[in-house]
Design an enzyme around this catalytic site. Structure first.
Site, PDB file in Angstrom:
ATOM      1  N   GLN A   1      69.924   1.273  77.874  1.00  0.00           N
ATOM      2  CA  GLN A   1      68.917   0.434  77.210  1.00  0.00           C
ATOM      3  C   GLN A   1      67.531   1.036  77.370  1.00  0.00           C
ATOM      4  OE1 GLN A   1      69.099  -3.709  78.443  1.00  0.00           O
ATOM      5  NE2 GLN A   1      71.262  -3.485  78.933  1.00  0.00           N
TER       6      GLN A   1
ATOM      7  N   CYS B   1      81.155  44.942  81.222  1.00  0.00           N
ATOM      8  CA  CYS B   1      79.793  45.443  81.354  1.00  0.00           C
ATOM      9  C   CYS B   1      79.562  46.023  82.762  1.00  0.00           C
ATOM     10  CB  CYS B   1      78.801  44.342  80.986  1.00  0.00           C
ATOM     11  SG  CYS B   1      77.225  45.000  80.422  1.00  0.00           S
TER      12      CYS B   1
ATOM     13  N   GLY C   1      81.156  45.300  85.288  1.00  0.00           N
ATOM     14  CA  GLY C   1      82.519  45.516  85.789  1.00  0.00           C
ATOM     15  C   GLY C   1      83.102  46.837  85.318  1.00  0.00           C
TER      16      GLY C   1
ATOM     17  N   ASP D   1      61.147  13.474  79.265  1.00  0.00           N
ATOM     18  CA  ASP D   1      60.523  14.682  79.824  1.00  0.00           C
ATOM     19  C   ASP D   1      59.210  14.954  79.094  1.00  0.00           C
ATOM     20  OD1 ASP D   1      62.860  15.043  81.197  1.00  0.00           O
ATOM     21  OD2 ASP D   1      63.616  16.674  79.922  1.00  0.00           O
ATOM     22  N   ILE D   2      58.221  15.418  79.824  1.00  0.00           N
ATOM     23  CA  ILE D   2      56.933  15.747  79.191  1.00  0.00           C
ATOM     24  C   ILE D   2      57.133  16.816  78.122  1.00  0.00           C
ATOM     25  CG2 ILE D   2      54.696  16.863  79.582  1.00  0.00           C
ATOM     26  CD1 ILE D   2      54.542  15.425  82.233  1.00  0.00           C
TER      27      ILE D   2
ATOM     28  N   GLY E   1      76.588  16.908  78.317  1.00  0.00           N
ATOM     29  CA  GLY E   1      77.478  17.527  77.348  1.00  0.00           C
ATOM     30  C   GLY E   1      77.016  17.315  75.910  1.00  0.00           C
ATOM     31  N   LYS E   2      75.689  17.289  75.717  1.00  0.00           N
ATOM     32  CA  LYS E   2      75.167  17.161  74.347  1.00  0.00           C
ATOM     33  C   LYS E   2      75.608  18.327  73.485  1.00  0.00           C
ATOM     34  CE  LYS E   2      70.886  17.257  75.059  1.00  0.00           C
ATOM     35  NZ  LYS E   2      69.921  17.413  75.928  1.00  0.00           N
TER      36      LYS E   2
ATOM     37  N   HIS F   1      80.511  42.580  75.762  1.00  0.00           N
ATOM     38  CA  HIS F   1      80.944  41.255  76.232  1.00  0.00           C
ATOM     39  C   HIS F   1      81.912  40.623  75.229  1.00  0.00           C
ATOM     40  CE1 HIS F   1      78.247  40.854  79.700  1.00  0.00           C
ATOM     41  NE2 HIS F   1      77.458  41.655  79.006  1.00  0.00           N
TER      42      HIS F   1
ATOM     43  N   GLU G   1      83.943  38.323  75.633  1.00  0.00           N
ATOM     44  CA  GLU G   1      84.100  36.863  75.813  1.00  0.00           C
ATOM     45  C   GLU G   1      83.236  36.070  74.833  1.00  0.00           C
ATOM     46  OE1 GLU G   1      82.519  38.929  77.816  1.00  0.00           O
ATOM     47  OE2 GLU G   1      80.846  38.015  78.902  1.00  0.00           O
TER      48      GLU G   1
HETATM   49  N1  GLN Z   1      73.205  45.390  84.963  1.00  0.00           N
HETATM   50  C1  GLN Z   1      73.959  46.192  84.061  1.00  0.00           C
HETATM   51  C2  GLN Z   1      73.108  46.785  82.956  1.00  0.00           C
HETATM   52  O1  GLN Z   1      72.015  46.332  82.712  1.00  0.00           O
HETATM   53  C3  GLN Z   1      75.103  45.404  83.454  1.00  0.00           C
HETATM   54  C4  GLN Z   1      74.643  44.300  82.574  1.00  0.00           C
HETATM   55  C5  GLN Z   1      75.722  43.289  82.295  1.00  0.00           C
HETATM   56  O2  GLN Z   1      76.723  43.240  82.986  1.00  0.00           O
HETATM   57  N2  GLN Z   1      75.519  42.471  81.290  1.00  0.00           N
HETATM   58  O3  GLN Z   1      73.519  47.706  82.312  1.00  0.00           O
END
Ligand code: GLN
Length: 542
Positions: free
Chosen positions: A191, A380, A382, A146-147, A16-17, A514, A516
């Protein structure tokens, strides 16, 4: 004067950095300072855009169209500062730039080496932020030891020396594992991790110790002694029930006070944390609960839908309800009845996605939401599946599909070959490279009058972030609209469908972007606030 805070991680990954950095950013803001957060990722990919969500979690897209690490999402959600493409770099990007300079002859015949050429390039990335905020927080991805991390550690060591102790400090995030047989938290891995960091010339001033239970005073003293750190700067970072509690708990443990102390800042104001207290109160005292079914295909790694999960929680905070997320693999619906899984859902969401696997199951979930009048949000992919569903089941275009799944007789969704970005036209073909070539970043969208989305946003023009290669084919628009699927949001030139909604449905919206990515706990996205509100209403009906 810009001050720099470098955050490294030790012992194990996933500590959770990113969240810790974001929370510290929020605390500094609460003291009245401006902040900028950035992430240096040691992996070789140029950006995470081509990495599987199963492996690396969500790809966070910025307004300026960069595909970045999901930690930038935490930064933006906690500070409200819009992330930029230049806030994230990777070993791949650093090497690409150095090698381009070498090919151009910029190094005038020198032998190109990790030190100084790669380390200088990394420092340039950091130095470029000088003057952009009071505090610049730089998180180094991966785990010390990590390298891949070595050039990054060397670069921040050099940078720290150059700007001096009053302008750069190092915070190390570690883990104190609990060993049940011994009945105690163990300090040895911490440590060793600090020792490893010191072997690279970096002495952390602050340790953030992750643990699942209280860290006793004796243990803190022991860590301080063995790690050569001031005891007050060994800060417990205990697990909390909500990530939005982290700024409050870190403050209670003294993190921001100790940061001030490291920089010798004496007269800092106490932070105003009322915004976070209010959020936590809403989370801890919900007035009800809604169940949202997320029908996707990266459902066994919570980080794949990081921003989405958070945006739904924000929608819950705004409506004072707890949002229960019920992840479902879309493929189930290809052989089983959606009713058995979706009957109890107050809202159904099909998130972004790529490729054919699970697509038919998602289309079934859309059909169920439409027919049963359950609130539906399609993001998208969806949205694209919602349009295919309408074409097949309402317009009787039986072969409706997407060219993303191969050649298709009725390509209701097809490859985008041309679109306008600013004053230029972007062009793509099926053979174009996959990395960084989607329609990416913020694009404007106009909302049609008399539509649900226009109500939801309370505005006629919006800007949202995109990440897609395919688009809904406008030649089917008239047929779809006749069947009740309204194209309620379009690109300003009217050529690209951005939002669709069903007229005869209480709440059914599909968006090509998107939303969100822009939601914050203290500034929840209107689509999520409205979607959860509709789900609450639906819950009361059943
Ligand atoms: N695969 C779809 C596209 O490229 C939807 C992409 C997504 O859902 N971000 O258009």
């Amino acid at each position: 004067m810009t001050r720099f805070i470098f955050i490294t991680g030790g012992v194990v990954s996933s500590l959770g950095k990113g969240l810790g950095s974001a929370a510290l950013g929020a605390l500094l803001q609460a003291r009245g300072y401006s902040v900028r957060l950035c992430k240096l990722d040691p992996y070789l990919n140029v950006d995470p855009g081509t990495m599987s969500p199963f492996q690396h979690g969500e790809v966070y897209v910025t307004d300026d169209g960069a595909e970045t690490d999901l930690d930038l999402g935490h930064y933006e959600r906690f500070t409200g500062v819009p992330a930029k493409g230049t806030d994230n770099t990777t070993t791949g990007r650093i090497y690409t730039s150095v090698l381009q300079k070498e090919r151009r002859g910029d190094y005038l015949g020198a032998t190109i080496q990790v030190i100084p050429h790669i380390t200088n390039e990394i420092q340039d990335f950091i130095r470029e932020k000088d003057g952009t905020a009071d505090f610049v927080l730089c998180e180094i991805g991966g785990t010390v030891g990590d390298i891949e991390s070595l050039p990054f550690l060397e670069a921040i060591r050099q940078f720290g020396n150059e700007v001096g102790r009053e302008r750069a400090i190092f915070i190390h995030v570690t883990l104190l594992p609990y060993i049940p047989a011994a009945g105690e938290l163990k300090t040895k891995p911490t440590q060793h991790s600090v020792k490893e960091l010191m072997s690279h010339g970096i002495r952390p001033q602050i340790l953030l110790c992750r643990a699942d239970r209280e860290i006793e005073k004796d243990e803190r003293r022991k860590i301080a002694l063995f790690c050569n750190i001031d005891e007050k700067k060994v800060i417990p970072a205990l697990d909390v029930s909500s990530i939005y509690e982290v700024p409050l708990t870190y403050h209670a443990e003294g993190l921001d006070d100790e940061v001030m102390d490291c920089f010798g800042i004496k007269k800092s104001k106490k932070p105003d944390l009322s915004k976070w207290e209010k959020i936590i109160q809403n989370i801890k005292e919900p007035e009800g609960e809604v169940k949202i079914a997320i029908v996707g295909k990266y459902t066994n790694l919570a980080d794949s839908y990081k921003s989405l999960n958070e945006a739904l929680i924000h929608g819950g905070i705004a409506n004072k309800v707890k949002v229960r997320l019920d992840f479902m693999e879309a493929e189930i619906f290809e052989s089983e009845n959606p009713e058995d899984y979706l009957a109890g859902a107050n809202g159904i969401l099909v998130p972004g996605g790529f490729g054919e696997r699970g697509a038919e199951g998602k289309i079934k979930a859309v059909q169920y939401a439409r027919e049963k009048k359950i609130p539906y949000l399609g993001i998208c992919f969806g949205m694209q599946m919602a349009v295919i569903e309408a074409a097949r089941n309402l317009c009787s275009i039986k072969n409706a599909g997407s060219t993303e799944f191969g050649p298709c007789k009725e390509s209701v969704v097809g490859l985008m070959t041309e679109w306008v970005k600013g004053n230029a036209t972007e062009k793509r073909k099926a053979s174009t490279d996959k990395g960084g070539t989607m329609r990416l970043g913020a694009y404007p969208c106009h909302l049609e009058k008399g539509t649900l989305v226009r109500d939801v946003y309370g505005a006629s023009d919006i800007s949202e972030r995109h990440r897609h290669r395919y688009e809904v084919n406008m030649s089917y628009r008239a047929k779809l609209e006749e069947a009740g699927l309204r194209f309620s949001g379009l690109s300003p030139d009217g050529t690209l469908p951005e939002i669709v909604e069903h007229k005869d449905h209480p709440w059914f919206i599909g968006v090509q972007f998107h939303p969100e990515l822009k939601s914050k706990p203290f500034d929840p996205h209107p689509l999520f606030v409205s979607f959860i509100k509709a789900a609450v209403k639906q819950g009361r009906l059943v």
